[in-house]
Scaffold this motif. Sequence first.
Motif, PDB file in Angstrom:
ATOM      1  N   VAL A  68       0.849  -1.188   0.000  1.00  0.00           N
ATOM      2  CA  VAL A  68       0.000   0.000   0.000  1.00  0.00           C
ATOM      3  C   VAL A  68       0.890   1.245   0.000  1.00  0.00           C
ATOM      4  O   VAL A  68       1.682   1.440   0.926  1.00  0.00           O
ATOM      5  CB  VAL A  68      -0.920  -0.009   1.243  1.00  0.00           C
ATOM      6  CG1 VAL A  68      -1.970   1.068   1.125  1.00  0.00           C
ATOM      7  CG2 VAL A  68      -1.588  -1.365   1.406  1.00  0.00           C
ATOM      8  N   ARG A  69       0.763   2.057  -1.047  1.00  0.00           N
ATOM      9  CA  ARG A  69       1.603   3.261  -1.193  1.00  0.00           C
ATOM     10  C   ARG A  69       0.766   4.515  -0.950  1.00  0.00           C
ATOM     11  O   ARG A  69      -0.243   4.720  -1.605  1.00  0.00           O
ATOM     12  CB  ARG A  69       2.202   3.320  -2.594  1.00  0.00           C
ATOM     13  CG  ARG A  69       3.119   2.172  -2.887  1.00  0.00           C
ATOM     14  CD  ARG A  69       3.879   2.360  -4.193  1.00  0.00           C
ATOM     15  NE  ARG A  69       4.593   1.149  -4.560  1.00  0.00           N
ATOM     16  CZ  ARG A  69       5.711   0.732  -3.991  1.00  0.00           C
ATOM     17  NH1 ARG A  69       6.262   1.435  -3.037  1.00  0.00           N
ATOM     18  NH2 ARG A  69       6.297  -0.377  -4.383  1.00  0.00           N
ATOM     19  N   ASN A  70       1.241   5.331  -0.022  1.00  0.00           N
ATOM     20  CA  ASN A  70       0.586   6.611   0.254  1.00  0.00           C
ATOM     21  C   ASN A  70       1.243   7.664  -0.632  1.00  0.00           C
ATOM     22  O   ASN A  70       2.359   8.101  -0.378  1.00  0.00           O
ATOM     23  CB  ASN A  70       0.727   6.977   1.733  1.00  0.00           C
ATOM     24  CG  ASN A  70      -0.015   8.250   2.081  1.00  0.00           C
ATOM     25  OD1 ASN A  70      -0.405   9.023   1.209  1.00  0.00           O
ATOM     26  ND2 ASN A  70      -0.194   8.479   3.365  1.00  0.00           N
ATOM     27  N   ARG A  71       0.516   8.062  -1.666  1.00  0.00           N
ATOM     28  CA  ARG A  71       1.040   9.061  -2.608  1.00  0.00           C
ATOM     29  C   ARG A  71       0.618  10.472  -2.211  1.00  0.00           C
ATOM     30  O   ARG A  71       0.867  11.419  -2.950  1.00  0.00           O
ATOM     31  CB  ARG A  71       0.558   8.722  -4.017  1.00  0.00           C
ATOM     32  CG  ARG A  71       1.125   7.389  -4.496  1.00  0.00           C
ATOM     33  CD  ARG A  71       0.807   7.105  -5.945  1.00  0.00           C
ATOM     34  NE  ARG A  71       1.524   5.924  -6.377  1.00  0.00           N
ATOM     35  CZ  ARG A  71       0.940   4.747  -6.607  1.00  0.00           C
ATOM     36  NH1 ARG A  71      -0.356   4.602  -6.450  1.00  0.00           N
ATOM     37  NH2 ARG A  71       1.671   3.716  -6.999  1.00  0.00           N
ATOM     38  N   GLY A  72      -0.017  10.590  -1.047  1.00  0.00           N
ATOM     39  CA  GLY A  72      -0.511  11.880  -0.595  1.00  0.00           C
ATOM     40  C   GLY A  72       0.424  12.585   0.353  1.00  0.00           C
ATOM     41  O   GLY A  72       1.569  12.172   0.555  1.00  0.00           O
ATOM     42  N   LYS A  73      -0.096  13.655   0.972  1.00  0.00           N
ATOM     43  CA  LYS A  73       0.676  14.471   1.911  1.00  0.00           C
ATOM     44  C   LYS A  73       0.155  14.342   3.340  1.00  0.00           C
ATOM     45  O   LYS A  73       0.646  14.996   4.248  1.00  0.00           O
ATOM     46  CB  LYS A  73       0.651  15.936   1.467  1.00  0.00           C
ATOM     47  CG  LYS A  73       1.326  16.155   0.122  1.00  0.00           C
ATOM     48  CD  LYS A  73       1.541  17.612  -0.172  1.00  0.00           C
ATOM     49  CE  LYS A  73       2.164  17.924  -1.498  1.00  0.00           C
ATOM     50  NZ  LYS A  73       3.137  17.015  -2.021  1.00  0.00           N
ATOM     51  N   VAL A  74      -0.886  13.502   3.527  1.00  0.00           N
ATOM     52  CA  VAL A  74      -1.413  13.250   4.875  1.00  0.00           C
ATOM     53  C   VAL A  74      -1.424  11.741   5.126  1.00  0.00           C
ATOM     54  O   VAL A  74      -1.347  10.949   4.192  1.00  0.00           O
ATOM     55  CB  VAL A  74      -2.851  13.829   5.061  1.00  0.00           C
ATOM     56  CG1 VAL A  74      -2.859  15.335   4.852  1.00  0.00           C
ATOM     57  CG2 VAL A  74      -3.853  13.155   4.145  1.00  0.00           C
ATOM     58  N   MET A  75      -1.507  11.364   6.400  1.00  0.00           N
ATOM     59  CA  MET A  75      -1.562   9.962   6.798  1.00  0.00           C
ATOM     60  C   MET A  75      -2.807   9.303   6.206  1.00  0.00           C
ATOM     61  O   MET A  75      -3.893   9.898   6.187  1.00  0.00           O
ATOM     62  CB  MET A  75      -1.598   9.875   8.326  1.00  0.00           C
ATOM     63  CG  MET A  75      -1.732   8.474   8.857  1.00  0.00           C
ATOM     64  SD  MET A  75      -0.222   7.543   8.633  1.00  0.00           S
ATOM     65  CE  MET A  75       0.407   7.569  10.283  1.00  0.00           C
ATOM     66  N   HIS A  76      -2.661   8.090   5.703  1.00  0.00           N
ATOM     67  CA  HIS A  76      -3.790   7.278   5.244  1.00  0.00           C
ATOM     68  C   HIS A  76      -3.623   5.881   5.823  1.00  0.00           C
ATOM     69  O   HIS A  76      -2.541   5.526   6.298  1.00  0.00           O
ATOM     70  CB  HIS A  76      -3.849   7.201   3.718  1.00  0.00           C
ATOM     71  CG  HIS A  76      -4.254   8.482   3.061  1.00  0.00           C
ATOM     72  ND1 HIS A  76      -5.502   9.044   3.232  1.00  0.00           N
ATOM     73  CD2 HIS A  76      -3.563   9.318   2.244  1.00  0.00           C
ATOM     74  CE1 HIS A  76      -5.564  10.170   2.529  1.00  0.00           C
ATOM     75  NE2 HIS A  76      -4.398  10.369   1.935  1.00  0.00           N
ATOM     76  N   GLU A  77      -4.692   5.096   5.749  1.00  0.00           N
ATOM     77  CA  GLU A  77      -4.586   3.717   6.184  1.00  0.00           C
ATOM     78  C   GLU A  77      -5.377   2.820   5.253  1.00  0.00           C
ATOM     79  O   GLU A  77      -6.250   3.275   4.510  1.00  0.00           O
ATOM     80  CB  GLU A  77      -5.028   3.533   7.639  1.00  0.00           C
ATOM     81  CG  GLU A  77      -6.448   3.925   7.935  1.00  0.00           C
ATOM     82  CD  GLU A  77      -6.810   3.793   9.413  1.00  0.00           C
ATOM     83  OE1 GLU A  77      -5.925   3.625  10.262  1.00  0.00           O
ATOM     84  OE2 GLU A  77      -8.006   3.849   9.699  1.00  0.00           O
ATOM     85  N   PHE A  78      -5.035   1.541   5.299  1.00  0.00           N
ATOM     86  CA  PHE A  78      -5.670   0.513   4.493  1.00  0.00           C
ATOM     87  C   PHE A  78      -6.166  -0.520   5.488  1.00  0.00           C
ATOM     88  O   PHE A  78      -5.365  -1.162   6.163  1.00  0.00           O
ATOM     89  CB  PHE A  78      -4.628  -0.086   3.540  1.00  0.00           C
ATOM     90  CG  PHE A  78      -5.143  -1.173   2.628  1.00  0.00           C
ATOM     91  CD1 PHE A  78      -5.728  -0.863   1.409  1.00  0.00           C
ATOM     92  CD2 PHE A  78      -4.994  -2.512   2.967  1.00  0.00           C
ATOM     93  CE1 PHE A  78      -6.156  -1.861   0.550  1.00  0.00           C
ATOM     94  CE2 PHE A  78      -5.425  -3.514   2.109  1.00  0.00           C
ATOM     95  CZ  PHE A  78      -6.013  -3.185   0.900  1.00  0.00           C
ATOM     96  N   VAL A  79      -7.485  -0.628   5.620  1.00  0.00           N
ATOM     97  CA  VAL A  79      -8.100  -1.529   6.598  1.00  0.00           C
ATOM     98  C   VAL A  79      -9.057  -2.454   5.862  1.00  0.00           C
ATOM     99  O   VAL A  79      -9.963  -1.990   5.173  1.00  0.00           O
ATOM    100  CB  VAL A  79      -8.871  -0.741   7.681  1.00  0.00           C
ATOM    101  CG1 VAL A  79      -9.514  -1.689   8.686  1.00  0.00           C
ATOM    102  CG2 VAL A  79      -7.955   0.250   8.387  1.00  0.00           C
ATOM    103  N   ILE A  80      -8.853  -3.766   6.009  1.00  0.00           N
ATOM    104  CA  ILE A  80      -9.739  -4.751   5.399  1.00  0.00           C
ATOM    105  C   ILE A  80     -10.798  -5.136   6.421  1.00  0.00           C
ATOM    106  O   ILE A  80     -10.492  -5.325   7.596  1.00  0.00           O
ATOM    107  CB  ILE A  80      -8.959  -6.012   4.978  1.00  0.00           C
ATOM    108  CG1 ILE A  80      -7.822  -5.653   4.017  1.00  0.00           C
ATOM    109  CG2 ILE A  80      -9.901  -7.038   4.341  1.00  0.00           C
ATOM    110  CD1 ILE A  80      -6.867  -6.798   3.745  1.00  0.00           C
ATOM    111  N   GLY A  81     -12.058  -5.259   5.980  1.00  0.00           N
ATOM    112  CA  GLY A  81     -13.125  -5.676   6.887  1.00  0.00           C
ATOM    113  C   GLY A  81     -14.449  -5.820   6.174  1.00  0.00           C
ATOM    114  O   GLY A  81     -14.530  -5.697   4.949  1.00  0.00           O
TER     115      GLY A  81
END
Length: 153
Positions: A68-81
Motif C-alpha cells: 500500500v503506497r501513500n502518494r498523498g501528503k497526509v496519513m492514510h490507512e488501508f483496513v480490510i473488513g
Amino acid sequence: MGLQGVARAHSDKPHAKGAAVKKEQKDWGIAGDAKATKRTIEVGMTDTMRFTPDRIEVRQGETVRFVVRNRGKVMHEFVIGTKAENVKHAEMMVKFPGMEHDEPYMAHVSPGKTGEIVWHFNRAGEFEFACLIAGHYQAGMVGTINVLAGGKG
C-alpha cells in the motif's frame, strides 16, 4: 474480558516491524503467512480520498500480499473488513481521532511511505478496504474485495 472498548493514543509513527502477528479468524479471513503468498497487489492511496485500484478480486483460499503506497501528503490507512465493521470503526475514529489500532488487517501509512499486509482469504464474500481516519471514509475512501468461492480454504 477483551480490549474491544479500549481507546489508545495513535501517532504518525509507523508501527514496530517484526512484532508477532495476531492470527485471529475474522469474517473476512485471517492474517496470512508471508511464505504462502503467491500474488502481490499494489494499492495506491491519494489525498483525493481514493484508492487505485478500488476493486480487487481474489479466490477463497488465496493469501495475498498488499503493498500500500501513500502518494498523498497526509496519513492514510488501508483496513480490510466487512462494511458493517468498517462503518462502526469509522464512527469510532470520528469520536476518538487519536485512537490507536494495530491489527494484522490494517496498515497505517505515512505520506510518501509504503505499508504491507499479508492476508489469507479463507471466506468467500464481498468485503471492503477503507481508510478509517476521521473524515476519509466519509469522503469515499473505500474499495471492494470480492472473494470468489471455490478455492482451497
